[in-house]
Design a protein around this motif. Structure first.
Motif, PDB file in Angstrom:
ATOM      1  N   PRO A 160      17.061   8.615 -13.806  1.00 32.63           N
ATOM      2  CA  PRO A 160      16.819   7.496 -14.718  1.00 32.63           C
ATOM      3  C   PRO A 160      16.814   6.165 -13.976  1.00 32.63           C
ATOM      4  CG  PRO A 160      19.121   8.094 -14.798  1.00 32.63           C
ATOM      5  CD  PRO A 160      18.466   9.057 -13.838  1.00 32.63           C
ATOM      6  N   THR A 161      16.379   5.138 -14.678  1.00 40.08           N
ATOM      7  CA  THR A 161      16.350   3.779 -14.138  1.00 40.08           C
ATOM      8  C   THR A 161      17.218   2.882 -15.011  1.00 40.08           C
ATOM      9  OG1 THR A 161      14.146   4.069 -13.206  1.00 40.08           O
ATOM     10  CG2 THR A 161      14.869   1.810 -13.612  1.00 40.08           C
ATOM     11  N   THR A 162      18.090   2.123 -14.375  1.00 40.51           N
ATOM     12  CA  THR A 162      18.936   1.178 -15.094  1.00 40.51           C
ATOM     13  C   THR A 162      18.267  -0.190 -15.128  1.00 40.51           C
ATOM     14  OG1 THR A 162      21.131   0.142 -15.169  1.00 40.51           O
ATOM     15  CG2 THR A 162      20.205   0.563 -13.002  1.00 40.51           C
ATOM     16  N   ASP A 163      18.783  -1.089 -15.956  1.00 42.00           N
ATOM     17  CA  ASP A 163      18.304  -2.469 -15.944  1.00 42.00           C
ATOM     18  C   ASP A 163      19.403  -3.429 -15.502  1.00 42.00           C
ATOM     19  OD1 ASP A 163      19.971  -2.347 -18.127  1.00 42.00           O
ATOM     20  OD2 ASP A 163      18.517  -3.125 -19.571  1.00 42.00           O
ATOM     21  N   ILE A 164      20.498  -2.892 -14.953  1.00 48.37           N
ATOM     22  CA  ILE A 164      21.595  -3.728 -14.461  1.00 48.37           C
ATOM     23  C   ILE A 164      21.553  -3.735 -12.937  1.00 48.37           C
ATOM     24  CG2 ILE A 164      24.083  -4.082 -14.379  1.00 48.37           C
ATOM     25  CD1 ILE A 164      24.317  -2.676 -17.042  1.00 48.37           C
ATOM     26  N   ALA A 165      21.396  -4.912 -12.353  1.00 50.85           N
ATOM     27  CA  ALA A 165      21.387  -5.037 -10.894  1.00 50.85           C
ATOM     28  C   ALA A 165      22.797  -4.798 -10.359  1.00 50.85           C
ATOM     29  CB  ALA A 165      20.894  -6.417 -10.494  1.00 50.85           C
ATOM     30  N   ARG A 166      22.901  -3.930  -9.379  1.00 51.20           N
ATOM     31  CA  ARG A 166      24.175  -3.695  -8.691  1.00 51.20           C
ATOM     32  C   ARG A 166      23.956  -4.048  -7.225  1.00 51.20           C
ATOM     33  NH1 ARG A 166      27.900  -3.106 -12.899  1.00 51.20           N
ATOM     34  NH2 ARG A 166      27.013  -1.687 -14.450  1.00 51.20           N
ATOM     35  N   VAL A 167      24.213  -5.316  -6.911  1.00 48.50           N
ATOM     36  CA  VAL A 167      23.971  -5.806  -5.558  1.00 48.50           C
ATOM     37  C   VAL A 167      25.325  -6.038  -4.881  1.00 48.50           C
ATOM     38  CG1 VAL A 167      21.623  -6.604  -5.926  1.00 48.50           C
ATOM     39  CG2 VAL A 167      23.497  -8.116  -6.559  1.00 48.50           C
ATOM     40  N   TYR A 168      25.563  -7.222  -4.340  1.00 50.02           N
ATOM     41  CA  TYR A 168      26.803  -7.451  -3.600  1.00 50.02           C
ATOM     42  C   TYR A 168      28.012  -7.356  -4.521  1.00 50.02           C
ATOM     43  CZ  TYR A 168      29.651  -9.457   0.163  1.00 50.02           C
ATOM     44  OH  TYR A 168      30.568  -9.660   1.161  1.00 50.02           O
ATOM     45  N   HIS A 169      29.092  -6.743  -4.005  1.00 51.91           N
ATOM     46  CA  HIS A 169      30.339  -6.555  -4.747  1.00 51.91           C
ATOM     47  C   HIS A 169      30.178  -5.598  -5.924  1.00 51.91           C
ATOM     48  CE1 HIS A 169      31.948 -10.614  -3.027  1.00 51.91           C
ATOM     49  NE2 HIS A 169      32.223  -9.592  -2.225  1.00 51.91           N
ATOM     50  N   SER A 170      29.419  -4.523  -5.712  1.00 49.35           N
ATOM     51  CA  SER A 170      29.311  -3.437  -6.684  1.00 49.35           C
ATOM     52  C   SER A 170      30.138  -2.248  -6.208  1.00 49.35           C
ATOM     53  CB  SER A 170      27.854  -2.986  -6.842  1.00 49.35           C
ATOM     54  OG  SER A 170      27.037  -4.032  -7.269  1.00 49.35           O
ATOM     55  N   THR A 171      30.517  -1.384  -7.150  1.00 47.34           N
ATOM     56  CA  THR A 171      31.226  -0.160  -6.797  1.00 47.34           C
ATOM     57  C   THR A 171      30.684   1.004  -7.611  1.00 47.34           C
ATOM     58  OG1 THR A 171      32.958  -0.586  -8.440  1.00 47.34           O
ATOM     59  CG2 THR A 171      33.391  -1.301  -6.191  1.00 47.34           C
ATOM     60  N   VAL A 172      30.921   2.196  -7.089  1.00 45.53           N
ATOM     61  CA  VAL A 172      30.580   3.427  -7.807  1.00 45.53           C
ATOM     62  C   VAL A 172      31.486   4.525  -7.281  1.00 45.53           C
ATOM     63  CG1 VAL A 172      28.706   3.905  -6.170  1.00 45.53           C
ATOM     64  CG2 VAL A 172      28.746   5.081  -8.365  1.00 45.53           C
ATOM     65  N   THR A 173      31.939   5.409  -8.172  1.00 48.56           N
ATOM     66  CA  THR A 173      32.784   6.510  -7.748  1.00 48.56           C
ATOM     67  C   THR A 173      32.598   7.698  -8.671  1.00 48.56           C
ATOM     68  OG1 THR A 173      35.061   7.202  -7.238  1.00 48.56           O
ATOM     69  CG2 THR A 173      34.782   5.696  -9.093  1.00 48.56           C
ATOM     70  N   LEU A 174      32.704   8.893  -8.113  1.00 45.49           N
ATOM     71  CA  LEU A 174      32.765  10.104  -8.922  1.00 45.49           C
ATOM     72  C   LEU A 174      34.080  10.110  -9.686  1.00 45.49           C
ATOM     73  CD1 LEU A 174      31.187  12.859  -9.365  1.00 45.49           C
ATOM     74  CD2 LEU A 174      32.810  13.824  -7.715  1.00 45.49           C
ATOM     75  N   THR A 175      34.071  10.646 -10.905  1.00 46.92           N
ATOM     76  CA  THR A 175      35.284  10.759 -11.709  1.00 46.92           C
ATOM     77  C   THR A 175      35.680  12.224 -11.856  1.00 46.92           C
ATOM     78  OG1 THR A 175      34.303  11.073 -13.904  1.00 46.92           O
ATOM     79  CG2 THR A 175      34.390   8.809 -13.055  1.00 46.92           C
ATOM     80  N   GLN A 176      36.849  12.447 -12.450  1.00 47.04           N
ATOM     81  CA  GLN A 176      37.315  13.807 -12.719  1.00 47.04           C
ATOM     82  C   GLN A 176      36.357  14.550 -13.632  1.00 47.04           C
ATOM     83  OE1 GLN A 176      38.557  14.569 -15.995  1.00 47.04           O
ATOM     84  NE2 GLN A 176      39.185  16.685 -15.585  1.00 47.04           N
ATOM     85  N   LYS A 177      35.657  13.833 -14.486  1.00 51.98           N
ATOM     86  CA  LYS A 177      34.713  14.473 -15.401  1.00 51.98           C
ATOM     87  C   LYS A 177      33.463  14.969 -14.689  1.00 51.98           C
ATOM     88  CE  LYS A 177      36.131  11.714 -19.411  1.00 51.98           C
ATOM     89  NZ  LYS A 177      35.680  10.785 -20.478  1.00 51.98           N
TER      90      LYS A 177
END
Length: 556
Positions: A387-404
């Motif tokens: 999919p494609t998001t419409d929220i820019a995740r540029v400098y100072h972004s994070t992402v992590t896998l969760t327990q789910k």
């Protein structure tokens, strides 16, 4: 110029990926707001993520002033302010072998309620309350601190369960590392608390912040800074040069690419490193000559860390778009999600000759890709079905896998304080990227031991949907890592041999052979059957002792 470059990338045919036969497919879900810019994140329990920001004018409040730490509840999708003493701006973090999480480093605060965080150590003890009630972040800056002041450092849990803290900068600098910390230290301290010089950091100035570092299954450390790579033997305190990253591509801050240790497989656990994105712009140019419109690198470089693999050198492949500040997330089935970042420009803010608002980068990468490590060269990267998001995740972004088993995505702010009326504002919205298995019946694990020893056999109960082929299963042991500045410190996936009982209800699993293959500490176990992964089961790997711990298990 950038438009023509991007059109060329769009013309590249996409690698075909099998579409899910059931469920909704990959999809983004926007749910809740953090109240702080989540520029650092780590999963600390099945239900909670710990988020950090700089001490600034955030809308989330605590004790009558802005918060710069928060607990994100993965069940209610709400943020609770956390009482943080020192400024955790651009910090790092990792778990210890006893399950304690340590947030490391930071900066001088911009508001009076915070204390200097540059040599800060913030302690999060294991906490069982699902909502975080009674959980605290302990700090004592006078007595509990690093030997050096460090901003933009890397942390890494190593085989004795302690944390190696690498590099950084002493003071805020406009762009490059002009006040470097060219050494490493440990927590708990080793060497009498005296930091060790590291030649790699001296050689790779001025763009060597957040050096990409991984604990290898023999206990040595792979490190990459700028376009150079080494293996560091911390027991012998020696560095071995490896081939440079091809085509002068640089991958550490402020020229951020990303990197990951590919999944380790029994019985040999042969390590391979994958490095993607960054830029081939010279790190000797002054920031005032750089442009937010300069295309980032689309290069991925992969190398097997055996004598034969090192002699062959780096194998090059191409992403579907250039990416500055991407992240790579290991998934339970061994695939890797490439996500976030911009297609042009650089990290940091308000430095280049043509910033977009305050951003040194532009043209966000809105569509994730999947990297399949065991696919043939040239067929490993695809965004088919993504999919494609419409929220820019540029400098100072994070992402992590969760327990789910889905991805928590937050943050983005190339701004010195909270700014809303600009093209790249301070972003508080939270998204999840849900894999197809989130909307189908999934395998389930139960009666999982709370603690597993190395080189041991243990059993768990399983429930596997009848539509799934039971012979096609994988069991992953995962450290979900600490996300900060386009890098996932201590992220790791070790596959474990497993045998399903004849009645399909019990899984017998063989744990990793020793504490070098998987550094002792917390982990999640995931079962993947076919293309469907279970939720994770949290375990403690090893004896759970406070570091440093003795070697455990058997050599490979």
């Amino acid at each position: 110029m950038i438009g023509n470059v991007l059109l060329a990338f769009l013309a590249v045919p996409l690698t075909a990926r099998a579409a899910p036969t059931e469920g909704k497919g990959w999809h983004f879900v926007q749910n809740g707001t953090t109240g702080i810019v989540a520029l650092e994140s780590i999963i600390v329990s099945d239900t909670l993520a710990l988020l950090f920001d700089r001490a600034t004018n955030n809308p989330l409040q605590i004790d009558g002033h802005p918060a710069w730490g928060a607990l994100w509840n993965l069940e209610t999708n709400t943020a609770s302010p956390l009482n943080v003493t020192t400024d955790a701006f651009c910090a790092t973090g990792s778990f210890l072998s006893n399950g304690t999480m340590v947030s490391i480093g930071g900066h001088r605060p911009a508001i009076p309620e915070a204390e200097d965080g540059r040599n800060g150590l913030r302690i999060w003890e294991p906490c069982d309350d699902p909502n975080g009630e009674g959980c605290i972040l302990f700090e004592d800056p006078e007595t509990l601190h690093m030997a050096e002041t460090r901003w933009y450092a890397t942390s890494l849990r190593i085989f004795d369960g302690s944390i190696m803290i690498i590099g950084g900068v002493h003071q805020r600098t406009p762009f490059n590392n002009d006040d470097p910390v060219n050494n490493l230290e440990f927590f708990p301290p080793k060497d009498g608390g005296i930091p060790r010089p590291l030649d790699l950091l001296e050689r790779t100035l001025p763009a060597n912040l957040f050096p990409r570092s991984f604990a290898l299954p023999d206990g040595k450390i792979f490190m990459a800074a700028a376009n150079q790579t080494i293996i560091y033997d911390f027991e012998a305190n020696t560095e071995t040069r490896l081939p440079d990253i091809p085509n002068n591509v640089r991958i550490t801050n402020p020229l951020d690419g990303t990197a990951t240790l590919l999944p380790l497989h029994p019985p040999d656990y042969i390590p391979e490193i994958l490095i993607c994105g960054g830029t081939n712009t010279s790190d000797q140019l002054p920031v005032e000559e750089l442009s937010s419109q300069t295309p980032a690198s689309d290069q991925c470089s992969r190398m097997t860390l055996t004598p034969e693999g090192i002699e062959r050198g780096w194998e090059i492949e191409r992403m579907l778009e250039p990416r500055m500040m991407p992240e790579m997330i290991l998934m339970p089935n061994g695939e890797i999600v490439i996500i976030n970042g911009a297609q042009s420009g650089y990290a940091a803010f308000a430095g280049v000759k043509d910033p977009v608002g305050n951003s040194n980068a532009d043209h966000p990468a809105f569509t994730p890709s999947i990297y399949t490590p065991d696919a043939p060269l040239g067929q490993r990267i695809s965004n088919a079905g993504m999919p494609t998001t419409d929220i820019a995740r540029v400098y100072h972004s994070t992402v992590t896998l969760t327990q789910k088993g889905n991805l928590l995505i937050a943050g983005s702010s190339p701004n010195p304080v909270v700014v809303n009326d600009t093209q790249y504002p301070s972003e508080f919205r939270v998204e999840y990227l849900n894999p197809p298995y989130m909307t189908v019946e999934r395998p389930q694990l139960s009666n999982v031991p709370k603690q597993i020893a190395f080189n041991s056999q243990f059993s768990v109960d399983v429930s596997i949907p009848s539509r799934l082929t039971q012979g096609d299963l994988k069991v992953a042991l995962m450290d979900l890592g600490f996300s900060s500045h386009a890098f996932h410190s201590s992220s790791r996936l070790v596959f474990m041999d497993a045998q399903l009982s004849e009645d399909g209800k019990t899984l017998s699993i063989k744990s990793p052979p020793n504490n070098r293959v998987y550094p002792p500490g917390p982990a999640y176990i995931f079962l993947t059957v076919g293309d469907v992964s279970s939720p994770g089961a949290r375990v403690m790997v090893g004896n759970g002792a406070t570091p440093p711990v003795e070697d455990q298990g058997v050599p490979i």
